[in-house]
Structure formats: structure tokens, C-alpha cells
Design a protein around this motif. Structure first.
Motif, PDB file in Angstrom:
ATOM      1  N   ALA A  43       0.820  -1.341  -0.047  1.00 17.84           N
ATOM      2  CA  ALA A  43      -0.259   0.096   0.068  1.00 17.84           C
ATOM      3  C   ALA A  43       0.859   1.210   0.035  1.00 17.84           C
ATOM      4  N   ARG A  44       1.889   1.126   0.808  1.00 16.65           N
ATOM      5  CA  ARG A  44       2.671   2.472   0.935  1.00 16.65           C
ATOM      6  C   ARG A  44       3.327   2.608  -0.753  1.00 16.65           C
ATOM      7  N   LEU A  45       3.958   1.630  -1.112  1.00 13.03           N
ATOM      8  CA  LEU A  45       4.367   1.817  -2.435  1.00 13.03           C
ATOM      9  C   LEU A  45       3.633   2.072  -3.714  1.00 13.03           C
ATOM     10  N   MET A  46       2.160   1.503  -3.547  1.00 13.93           N
ATOM     11  CA  MET A  46       1.341   1.941  -4.492  1.00 13.93           C
ATOM     12  C   MET A  46       0.545   3.187  -4.084  1.00 13.93           C
ATOM     13  N   GLY A  47       0.626   3.677  -3.031  1.00  9.99           N
ATOM     14  CA  GLY A  47      -0.170   5.003  -2.605  1.00  9.99           C
ATOM     15  C   GLY A  47      -1.715   4.864  -2.302  1.00  9.99           C
ATOM     16  N   SER A  48      -2.273   5.864  -1.945  1.00  9.83           N
ATOM     17  CA  SER A  48      -3.584   5.653  -1.327  1.00  9.83           C
ATOM     18  C   SER A  48      -4.850   5.472  -2.339  1.00  9.83           C
ATOM     19  N   GLY A  49      -4.321   5.576  -3.613  1.00  9.83           N
ATOM     20  CA  GLY A  49      -5.246   5.450  -4.749  1.00  9.83           C
ATOM     21  C   GLY A  49      -6.030   6.996  -4.972  1.00  9.83           C
ATOM     22  N   GLY A  50      -5.604   7.869  -4.559  1.00  8.40           N
ATOM     23  CA  GLY A  50      -5.910   9.229  -4.983  1.00  8.40           C
ATOM     24  C   GLY A  50      -7.282   9.279  -4.620  1.00  8.40           C
ATOM     25  N   ASP A  51      -7.986  10.143  -5.707  1.00  5.15           N
ATOM     26  CA  ASP A  51      -9.531  10.477  -5.484  1.00  5.15           C
ATOM     27  C   ASP A  51     -10.386   9.265  -6.283  1.00  5.15           C
ATOM     28  N   ALA A  52     -10.654   8.086  -5.639  1.00  6.57           N
ATOM     29  CA  ALA A  52     -11.012   6.958  -6.165  1.00  6.57           C
ATOM     30  C   ALA A  52     -12.508   7.228  -6.338  1.00  6.57           C
ATOM     31  N   ALA A  53     -13.130   6.751  -7.573  1.00  8.83           N
ATOM     32  CA  ALA A  53     -14.638   6.910  -7.967  1.00  8.83           C
ATOM     33  C   ALA A  53     -15.537   6.367  -6.623  1.00  8.83           C
ATOM     34  N   VAL A  54     -16.690   6.911  -6.524  1.00  9.33           N
ATOM     35  CA  VAL A  54     -17.636   6.534  -5.642  1.00  9.33           C
ATOM     36  C   VAL A  54     -18.863   6.069  -6.411  1.00  9.33           C
ATOM     37  N   THR A  55     -19.540   4.905  -6.223  1.00  8.75           N
ATOM     38  CA  THR A  55     -20.721   4.607  -6.949  1.00  8.75           C
ATOM     39  C   THR A  55     -21.887   5.484  -7.006  1.00  8.75           C
ATOM     40  N   SER A  56     -22.302   5.871  -8.019  1.00 14.97           N
ATOM     41  CA  SER A  56     -23.462   6.721  -8.145  1.00 14.97           C
ATOM     42  C   SER A  56     -24.797   6.062  -7.836  1.00 14.97           C
ATOM     43  N   VAL A  57     -25.926   6.538  -7.141  1.00 18.54           N
ATOM     44  CA  VAL A  57     -27.118   5.761  -6.796  1.00 18.54           C
ATOM     45  C   VAL A  57     -28.302   6.034  -7.738  1.00 18.54           C
ATOM     46  N   PRO A  58     -28.598   4.818  -8.430  1.00 16.47           N
ATOM     47  CA  PRO A  58     -29.582   5.140  -9.643  1.00 16.47           C
ATOM     48  C   PRO A  58     -30.912   5.598  -8.883  1.00 16.47           C
ATOM     49  N   ASP A  59     -31.587   6.253  -9.670  1.00 19.72           N
ATOM     50  CA  ASP A  59     -32.884   6.933  -9.393  1.00 19.72           C
ATOM     51  C   ASP A  59     -34.005   5.761  -9.987  1.00 19.72           C
ATOM     52  N   ALA A  60     -34.048   4.704  -9.005  1.00 21.00           N
ATOM     53  CA  ALA A  60     -35.137   3.827  -9.353  1.00 21.00           C
ATOM     54  C   ALA A  60     -35.583   3.257  -8.402  1.00 21.00           C
ATOM     55  N   GLU A  61     -36.813   2.687  -8.433  1.00 20.40           N
ATOM     56  CA  GLU A  61     -37.907   2.092  -7.248  1.00 20.40           C
ATOM     57  C   GLU A  61     -36.832   0.817  -6.546  1.00 20.40           C
ATOM     58  N   ILE A  62     -35.948  -0.027  -7.450  1.00 16.99           N
ATOM     59  CA  ILE A  62     -35.456  -1.221  -7.157  1.00 16.99           C
ATOM     60  C   ILE A  62     -34.061  -0.801  -7.449  1.00 16.99           C
ATOM     61  N   ARG A  63     -33.187  -0.666  -6.331  1.00 15.54           N
ATOM     62  CA  ARG A  63     -31.682  -0.396  -6.746  1.00 15.54           C
ATOM     63  C   ARG A  63     -30.866  -1.383  -6.381  1.00 15.54           C
ATOM     64  N   VAL A  64     -30.128  -2.187  -7.369  1.00 11.77           N
ATOM     65  CA  VAL A  64     -29.302  -3.380  -7.041  1.00 11.77           C
ATOM     66  C   VAL A  64     -27.651  -2.960  -7.406  1.00 11.77           C
ATOM     67  N   TYR A  65     -27.168  -3.244  -6.223  1.00 14.36           N
ATOM     68  CA  TYR A  65     -25.436  -3.271  -6.456  1.00 14.36           C
ATOM     69  C   TYR A  65     -24.829  -4.237  -6.473  1.00 14.36           C
ATOM     70  N   VAL A  66     -23.824  -4.596  -7.439  1.00 14.57           N
ATOM     71  CA  VAL A  66     -23.005  -5.665  -7.510  1.00 14.57           C
ATOM     72  C   VAL A  66     -21.636  -5.645  -7.528  1.00 14.57           C
ATOM     73  N   ASP A  86     -36.303  -5.540 -16.298  1.00 12.98           N
ATOM     74  CA  ASP A  86     -37.307  -4.897 -15.414  1.00 12.98           C
ATOM     75  C   ASP A  86     -37.163  -3.286 -15.191  1.00 12.98           C
ATOM     76  N   SER A  87     -37.943  -2.717 -15.956  1.00 12.39           N
ATOM     77  CA  SER A  87     -37.884  -1.196 -15.791  1.00 12.39           C
ATOM     78  C   SER A  87     -37.958  -0.597 -14.563  1.00 12.39           C
ATOM     79  N   ARG A  88     -38.204  -1.152 -13.283  1.00 14.23           N
ATOM     80  CA  ARG A  88     -38.104  -0.703 -12.142  1.00 14.23           C
ATOM     81  C   ARG A  88     -36.738  -0.620 -11.374  1.00 14.23           C
ATOM     82  N   ILE A  89     -35.983  -1.438 -12.215  1.00 15.49           N
ATOM     83  CA  ILE A  89     -34.376  -1.765 -11.668  1.00 15.49           C
ATOM     84  C   ILE A  89     -33.678  -0.771 -12.250  1.00 15.49           C
ATOM     85  N   GLY A  90     -32.653  -0.205 -11.063  1.00 18.21           N
ATOM     86  CA  GLY A  90     -31.685   0.554 -11.744  1.00 18.21           C
ATOM     87  C   GLY A  90     -30.449  -0.245 -11.055  1.00 18.21           C
ATOM     88  N   ALA A  91     -29.340  -0.742 -11.633  1.00 15.46           N
ATOM     89  CA  ALA A  91     -28.519  -1.582 -11.338  1.00 15.46           C
ATOM     90  C   ALA A  91     -27.019  -1.015 -11.295  1.00 15.46           C
TER      91      ALA A  91
END
Length: 409
Positions: A43-66, A86-91
Motif C-alpha cells: 500500500a505504501r508503494l502503490m499509494g492511497s489510490g488518490g480520488d477514487a470513484a464512488v458509486t452513483s445511486v440510480p434513481d429507481a424503485e429497485i436499486r441493485v449493487y453488485v 425490469d424497468s423498475r430496476i437500476g443496477a
């Protein structure tokens, strides 16, 4: 220094199977215990990863994260399959980005340095994911880095306390018990694999975890039912349009047949058994043979389209993404698939698996028979696209996840 080490780490990951055992053990130590001495040094040699991306939350009735493995891009493709079904799902899927990886598509790609070392990223990802309605853990791996001490039980408890439904999906060696596998096929690689003690410990611990939690459980390949008999098969997904080939296999009688074998893990696939078995056919000029290694995912459609026969694996007794891609391309696919796996596929889908059966002992004769009967070879190739369209296009996978977890009847 950080950039130089990251490049070296990328090279090491891409050529891991060729490294000496001590080097492989060091890599495993860093991956298995990021808070240990080797993990902290990495970890010290590779660094902290900088400003790593964070998952966006979909605007949907059912929200699935994998998350978090995305092996062969499957997390991303399962997410797309759910949204299509299923149109209700944002994944959304999150994948840990390893140096030297195969660059599969992902909704959120996070450097392993950030996952291992960044408390800020872990807290931000947790804040986002707790807003989902469903979370699918791939390969029994923790998702939130340092947030819950890399503890699956703690992550599950926190998610469920936030009202999130949790499920698990076994991918392969994470739940394949080597001892059980060696009883199923004489070609099992585990008697020779130096990683077997570690794989045994991990698989048995993961199976025990799943048995204890008994949350909805899925498997990506049907052979894994031998170790998780209560799990539901969620087939791997292939983008069939990407792999459709313009030319057919065995298109012209009398031409030399091109045979390829794509191998990311030579011992598991039995790659060392192939060339000796095919040597007489290679020397006689009847076939042209090529071993494909470390090829970027984006180039694989062209690799398969240029072949007539694709040799899959000859030791595990099942098939995966590469075989599906080759079948989608209309190539003759040859490999070792256990009778119990073929029976499970027929039971669940009503379709016969069109992979031509061969073991290291029979491979020469099987290929010779295909060369002698191009009509039969073309029929085997032609059955592939229909099978993949029916089983591995995403519809069956989404149905499994929805009916047995996301929105059960």
C-alpha cells in the motif's frame, strides 16, 4: 516510485502463473491480508489510490449493487441484464481495479490501493451503497475496505440494519472444494496445484459462511452446485452481438483448420496437455495451433473469429465465459464437461450443451474426427449461437436473480 511499482505490479499480475512460488505467495499475502506487513508495504508503494470513484445511486424503485470482483466483466453484465429485464430496476456494479488486469467494463472502477488503504473512499462508498435496496456480494469478498474491518459478517449486518437485502454469488475457486472436486473427475488439477492448501481453506471457509448465513445464494457456473446444492444457477452473460462472426467455422473443405486455446490459468485449464495430444496433427499440417495468452478483452472477438476450433478446458469439468464467447462466434468448442453438469444444464434449460466432449486422453481422436467429418463439425459450431442466445444472453440470469431474490414471487 509509486508509478514504477504500479507498473511492476501490473506486469506481475499479468504473468502471475509464470512467477516463482515465493513471489506468488507474496502477492497472495498482500491480497489476503492488506493490513499485514506485506499488504501495508504494498500500500505504501502503490499509494492511497488518490480520488477514487464512488458509486452513483440510480434513481429507481429497485436499486441493485453488485461488487467487488467483476470477473470477466460479469458484474457489469449482470447489472445490465437486470435493468433490461425490469424497468423498475437500476443496477450498478463496482469492481476493484488490479494493475495489469484485463480492463473489463465496470460502472465504478476503484484502484485496489484505495480499497486497501483509503478510509475516506470506504466511508463514501458505504454512504452510497446503503441507499441501494439490494446488494450482491461476488465471491464472498468484503466490499467496503476498512469501513468494517474487511469483515463480511459486519458488512452484512450493517447493510441489513439499513434495510438492504443481501445475496451472494459464488464464482469458482472461491467455493469449489478441491477434495470434493478430485472425487468428481480424474482430471482435477488440484492434486498438482501448489495453491491447493490455500484454495481448500478459502473454499471451505466460504461454504461455511454461506451455510451459516443462508441468504439467497447464486452460482455462475452449474458445476458449483456440487458444493452449493441449494444455490440457484445465474448463468454468465455474453454480449452476443460483439462475438457474432462474419465467416463460419470449417467454411472451406480441404483447408488447414485453425485451432486455438485461450488460457489465463494453464494448470486449471490443462493447457500443458493440449500440444502433446495434437502434435501429430500439427506436424502433418492438418491443423494450425496457437496458444493465446494475456490478450485484452477487447481483442477477443477477433481472436475467436479467426479460429475454426476453440479448445476450452480439460480439467475442471465445466465451462465459463470464454467458451460462451467462442460458441457465440459460431466456433466448434471442445472441452471436458462432467456428465452431471450436462444433465443439470439440460434440466434447467431444455437445451443440450453443444461443447464437444474431450479429455486429455481423447483430445487427439476427437479433433481428428472433426477434421474427418466437416459436416458434423459445422453442425456443432452452428448450435453454439442458439445455445448462448438462450442461456447466456442475460435474460435467464436476470430471471434467476429477480425470481429468487430481487422480487420473489
Amino acid at each position: 516510485m509509486t508509478s514504477l511499482f504500479s507498473r511492476f505490479a501490473g506486469w506481475a499480475v499479468a504473468h502471475r502463473s509464470k512467477l516463482p512460488q515465493w513471489a506468488q505467495r507474496l502477492m497472495e499475502s498482500a491480497a489476503r491480508n492488506p493490513d499485514g506487513l506485506v499488504g501495508k508495504l504494498s500500500a505504501r508503494l502503490m499509494g492511497s489510490g488518490g480520488d477514487a470513484a464512488v458509486t452513483s445511486v440510480p434513481d429507481a424503485e429497485i436499486r441493485v449493487y453488485v461488487a467487488p470482483t467483476n470477473y470477466a466483466g460479469q458484474g457489469y453484465l449482470w447489472a445490465r441484464a437486470l435493468e433490461s429485464a425490469d424497468s423498475r430496476i437500476g443496477a450498478r456494479n463496482m469492481a476493484i481495479d488490479l494493475p495489469g488486469g484485463y480492463a473489463f467494463l465496470a460502472d465504478t472502477l476503484v484502484p485496489i490501493a484505495a480499497v486497501n488503504a483509503s478510509a475516506d473512499w470506504a466511508a463514501a462508498e458505504w454512504a452510497a451503497v446503503r441507499q441501494f435496496t439490494h446488494v450482491l456480494f461476488e465471491a464472498e469478498r468484503p466490499i467496503f475496505g476498512k469501513q468494517f474491518g474487511r469483515n463480511i459478517h459486519a458488512e452484512v449486518a450493517a447493510l441489513e440494519a439499513a434495510g438492504v437485502s443481501v445475496a451472494f454469488l459464488g464464482h469458482g475457486t472461491d467455493v469449489r472444494d478441491p477434495d470434493h472436486h478430485m472425487e468428481l473427475t480424474p482430471w482435477s488439477p488440484y492434486g498438482e496445484d501448489p495453491r491447493t492448501p490455500v484454495l481448500r481453506t478459502d473454499a471451505q471457509a466460504n461454504i461455511a459462511l454461506l451455510e451459516q448465513l443462508r441468504r439467497p445464494t447464486f452460482i455462475s457456473t452449474p458445476d458449483l452446485a456440487a458444493d452449493l446444492p441449494w444455490a440457484v444457477w445465474c448463468p454468465v452473460v455474453v454480449d452476443t452481438a460483439r462475438f457474432t462472426a462474419a465467416d463460419s467455422a470449417f467454411a472451406t473443405d480441404g483447408e488447414r483448420i485453425r485451432v486455438i486455446h485461450a488460457s489465463s490459468n494453464p494448470l486449471q485449464k490443462g493447457s500443458d496437455r493440449i500440444e502433446p495430444a495434437l502434435a501429430p496433427l500439427i506436424e502433418s499440417g492438418e491443423i494450425e495451433y496457437e496458444l493465446i495468452t494475456a490478450t485484452p478483452a477487447a481483442e477477443m472477438p477477433g481472436v475467436f473469429a479467426a479460429a475454426d476450433i476453440v479448445l476450452d478446458q480439460f480439467r475442471v469439468g465445466s465451462y465459463g465465459v470464454a467458451a460462451c464467447e467462442a460458441m457465440a462466434a459460431g466456433r466448434v468448442v471442445v472441452g471436458h464437461v462432467l456428465p452431471s453438469v450436462r444433465a443439470r444444464i439440460l434440466r434447467d434449460t431444455g437445451l443440450e450443451l453443444p461443447i464437444v466432449e474431450a479429455t486429455p486422453d481423447t483430445l487427439h481422436d476427437v479433433i481428428a474426427a472433426l477434421l474427418a467429418d466437416p459436416v458434423a463439425a459445422r453442425a456443432a459450431a452452428a448450435a453454439g449461437p442458439e445455445y448462448v442466445s438462450g442461456v447466456h444472453s442475460g435474460a435467464m440470469s436476470a430471471a434467476a436473480l429477480i425470481h429468487h431474490w430481487v422480487d420473489p414471487v
